[in-house]
Design a protein around this motif. Structure first.
Motif, short mmCIF file in Angstrom:
data_model
loop_
_atom_site.label_atom_id
_atom_site.label_comp_id
_atom_site.label_asym_id
_atom_site.label_seq_id
_atom_site.Cartn_x
_atom_site.Cartn_y
_atom_site.Cartn_z
N UNK A 292 1.10 -1.33 -0.14
CA UNK A 292 -0.25 -0.13 -0.35
C UNK A 292 0.72 1.41 0.54
N UNK A 293 2.21 1.15 0.31
CA UNK A 293 2.47 2.82 0.92
C UNK A 293 3.60 2.88 0.03
N UNK A 294 3.80 1.40 -1.44
CA UNK A 294 4.79 1.49 -2.57
C UNK A 294 3.32 2.33 -3.49
N UNK A 295 2.27 1.94 -3.92
CA UNK A 295 1.08 2.30 -4.00
C UNK A 295 0.86 3.63 -4.01
N UNK A 296 1.09 4.53 -2.93
CA UNK A 296 0.45 5.61 -2.24
C UNK A 296 1.77 6.54 -3.34
N UNK A 297 2.62 6.60 -2.63
CA UNK A 297 3.91 6.53 -3.34
C UNK A 297 4.12 7.05 -5.32
N UNK A 298 3.77 5.86 -5.16
CA UNK A 298 3.78 6.00 -7.42
C UNK A 298 2.33 6.65 -7.18
N UNK A 299 1.66 6.39 -7.05
CA UNK A 299 0.38 7.39 -7.01
C UNK A 299 0.34 8.28 -7.04
N UNK A 300 1.04 9.65 -5.87
CA UNK A 300 1.23 10.50 -6.02
C UNK A 300 2.40 11.11 -6.95
N UNK A 301 4.04 10.03 -7.03
CA UNK A 301 4.70 10.85 -7.54
C UNK A 301 3.78 10.93 -9.39
N UNK A 302 3.13 10.46 -9.49
CA UNK A 302 2.22 9.80 -11.32
C UNK A 302 1.01 11.25 -11.48
N UNK A 303 0.65 11.92 -9.89
CA UNK A 303 -0.30 12.12 -10.57
C UNK A 303 -0.27 13.53 -10.38
#
Length: 625
Positions: free
Chosen positions: A10-21
């Protein structure tokens, strides 16, 4: 289990979503390259899929190019296959790029200059630039994500080609590259993407026991096996589904083994092994079991299985059918306990399963084995050769037409069914009855003689009728000539009668006589000439006489110097034989009609006999044996 639910990271997904968001992520540093690392089975590919599900819901228009698998070094085809977008206009543009690439490749291939994979990738990159990167309708605030799982495992030349043709980040289009590998860091990416370095490292750790339990609950996996599941998969998401399937299969196998032991508990060791071999067959009878064991063992095995009172089993017509669960349990028990017997029975079981699928009924198989002795057959022949079984065979033929070919006069086994029956006969060592073969041969010889006699009679009849037909045709030809002559005579008589009927019926003038007219005119001319030439004194007299004769010649009729008397009214009848000729012509037509009817009857009879000859020839090609 399909393992479709996603847990963990979940942490990795949240980080990548913010990076690409957003164009500028919370970290304050715009990263263009991400390295997702983890061991095999860490779930790197499923992580990308889950990430796309999240970011594709955002307001930013996005395209994902996921390079899953490359066949024949065709990177362009792999990019097209893995392309997705979250806007309709972008989807249309992707479809247009794929169609344009195929069109160009097809034209060049037809011209004898097929596009190699490297050139296809270049054309694809040009089309991407034309229809998306430089198209104001599609490139506004666009983000393109290139997901390259396992890029570092490709040959160096191939990965250099991929990296070189990926579009750069620009003011209008943001491009991000995600590479996955099982390496701890992405230092090797420096040679491929120097302008995007350094990469953002995103390691995927193993799942915790709590995350594995969450996955188990989502997939309705039994809770008592969760510790074993975690131990088997080692917390790696990619191994969860396979580990769960293995655990469930082993659990099922243990239950089957217990069930089989319960069935076999009252049997001796040899009988247990024989019972397991019998259970591998769709149905159990003496004929089949004798292919695997002795006749005594076969009888003993059937009796032991009947005495076991297995649920779902049935005994009918000397054949035992075990319940499905019992068959599976005993087969599994044999695979574990008697592997040699398992290997021995498998080919027989597989072959008989195919036979059983084609011909489920044992009674029908027995009848079909008898029918294999025939080439062609009919109901009368079956009853004559097979006796009481022939009635059952005829009933099978009428009730199961899919087994047979109907030639009109006879039946025969379809070739594919005959092959199945012959396989069964070899399997159970069934030998056709010699008595049946002799009867069939005798019946065919008798039938063949009948057919040949009929052929001879038909040929004689055709020859005789051919002579009659020639004679009738000759008569018709001669009669046609007579009709033509009689019609011509009748036509002349009718024209004559027409001329007579057209003359007036009142007083008729006598016909003029041109000879008398010319003679009188000639004499008058001579007197006039000589009177004027030699007698001037008496010229007047000669002139009057000459002119009188010349003028009188114009009115001479019938050779007289005065007007002929008019004839009285007369009626000239038509020729007396006109009606007789009309009757003659009508009679000739009637006679020709009778001959033509006879000709047609003879021709029909000959056609019937010729058809019979064809039928006889067909029957000769359908021997019984």
């Amino acid at each position: 289990m399909d393992g479709s639910s996603y847990v963990g990271h979940k942490t990795q997904l949240q980080f990548m979503a913010e990076e690409l968001g957003s164009r500028m992520p919370p970290s304050g540093r715009l990263c263009l390259l991400y390295h997702i690392s983890g061991p095999d089975g860490a779930g790197k590919r499923s992580f990308i899929e889950r990430l796309w599900q999240i970011v594709s819901q955002g307001e930013i228009p996005r395209i994902l190019f996921k390079l899953d698998s490359i066949e024949n070094d065709d990177v362009a085809a792999a990019f097209i296959a893995g392309a997705r977008a979250n806007r309709g206009n972008l989807d249309d543009a992707l479809k247009h790029i794929a169609a344009s690439l195929d069109s160009q490749a097809t034209r060049l291939e037809e011209a004898g200059r097929p596009l190699p994979p490297e050139a296809r990738l270049t054309v694809w990159a040009d089309l991407l630039e034309q229809h998306i990167l430089n198209n104001p309708r599609n490139n506004r605030d666009l983000q393109i994500i290139f997901a390259l799982p396992g890029l570092l495992n490709y040959p160096p030349q191939l990965r250099q080609s991929i990296a070189r043709l990926l579009p750069q980040n620009s003011d209008t289009v943001s491009t991000r590259v995600i590479v996955t590998s099982n390496k701890k860091n992405g230092d090797e990416l420096g040679s491929l993407f120097p302008e995007r370095m350094p990469p953002e490292e995103v390691p995927l750790p193993a799942l915790t026991i709590d995350e594995v339990e969450e996955w188990a609950r989502d997939n309705k996996f039994p809770a008592e096996f969760e510790p074993e599941l975690y131990q088997r998969c080692g917390g790696l998401p990619g191994k969860l589904a396979n580990a769960a399937d293995e655990i469930l299969q082993e659990r099922q196998d243990r239950a089957l083994i217990l069930f089989a032991e319960n069935i076999l508990e009252d049997m001796g060791e040899t009988q247990r092994e024989n019972a397991c071999m019998a259970a591998a067959l769709p149905e159990i009878n003496m004929e089949l079991l004798k292919t695997l064991m002795s006749e005594e063992e076969a009888g003993s095995t059937i009796q032991a299985l009947r005495n076991s009172d297995i649920e779902g089993s049935a005994w009918q017509n000397r054949t035992l059918t075990l319940g499905r669960d019992a068959r599976i349990a005993l087969t599994k028990y044999m695979e574990r306990k008697y592997p040699r017997s398992f290997r021995k029975v498998q080919p027989v079981a597989e072959q008989f399963s195919r036979i059983h699928a084609a011909i489920p009924s044992p009674e029908n198989r027995e009848i079909l084995c008898r029918l294999c002795a025939f080439n062609y057959f009919n109901e009368a022949l079956l009853k004559e050769v097979l006796g009481s079984i022939g009635t059952d065979a005829a009933r099978l033929v009428s009730s199961t037409p899919a087994y047979f070919e109907n030639t009109g006069n006879n039946y025969r086994l379809r070739p594919e069914l005959r092959q199945v029956v012959e396989d069964y006969m070899r399997l159970v060592k069934y030998n056709p009855s010699e008595a049946d073969k002799k009867k069939i041969a005798a019946c065919w010889e008798a039938r063949r003689k009948e057919i040949l006699e009929s052929v001879t009679n038909s040929e004689l009849k055709i020859n005789k009728e051919s002579e009659s037909l020639s004679a009738v045709q000759g008569q018709i030809k001669r009669l046609g000539g007579e009709i033509e002559s009689e019609a011509e005579r009748l036509s002349r008589l009718r024209r004559r009668a027409q001329r007579i009927s057209e003359k007036p019926s009142s007083r008729q003038k006598a016909p003029k006589n041109p000879a008398w007219q010319l003679a009188l005119q000639a004499i008058g001319f001579v007197i006039l000439y000589f009177g004027l030439l030699f007698s001037p004194r008496a010229a007047f007299i000669y002139v009057v006489i000459g002119l009188g004769l010349m003028v009188g010649g114009l009115f001479v009729k019938g050779g007289m110097l005065a007007a002929a008397s008019t004839a009285p009214d007369v009626h000239i009848p038509p020729p007396n034989d006109l009606e007789q000729h009309e009757r003659n012509l009508h009679f000739l037509h009637l006679k020709r009609g009778q001959l033509e009817t006879r000709q047609n009857l003879i021709a029909m009879s000959m056609a019937k006999e010729r058809s019979a000859l064809k039928e006889f020839d067909k029957q000769l090609r359908e021997p019984y044996s």
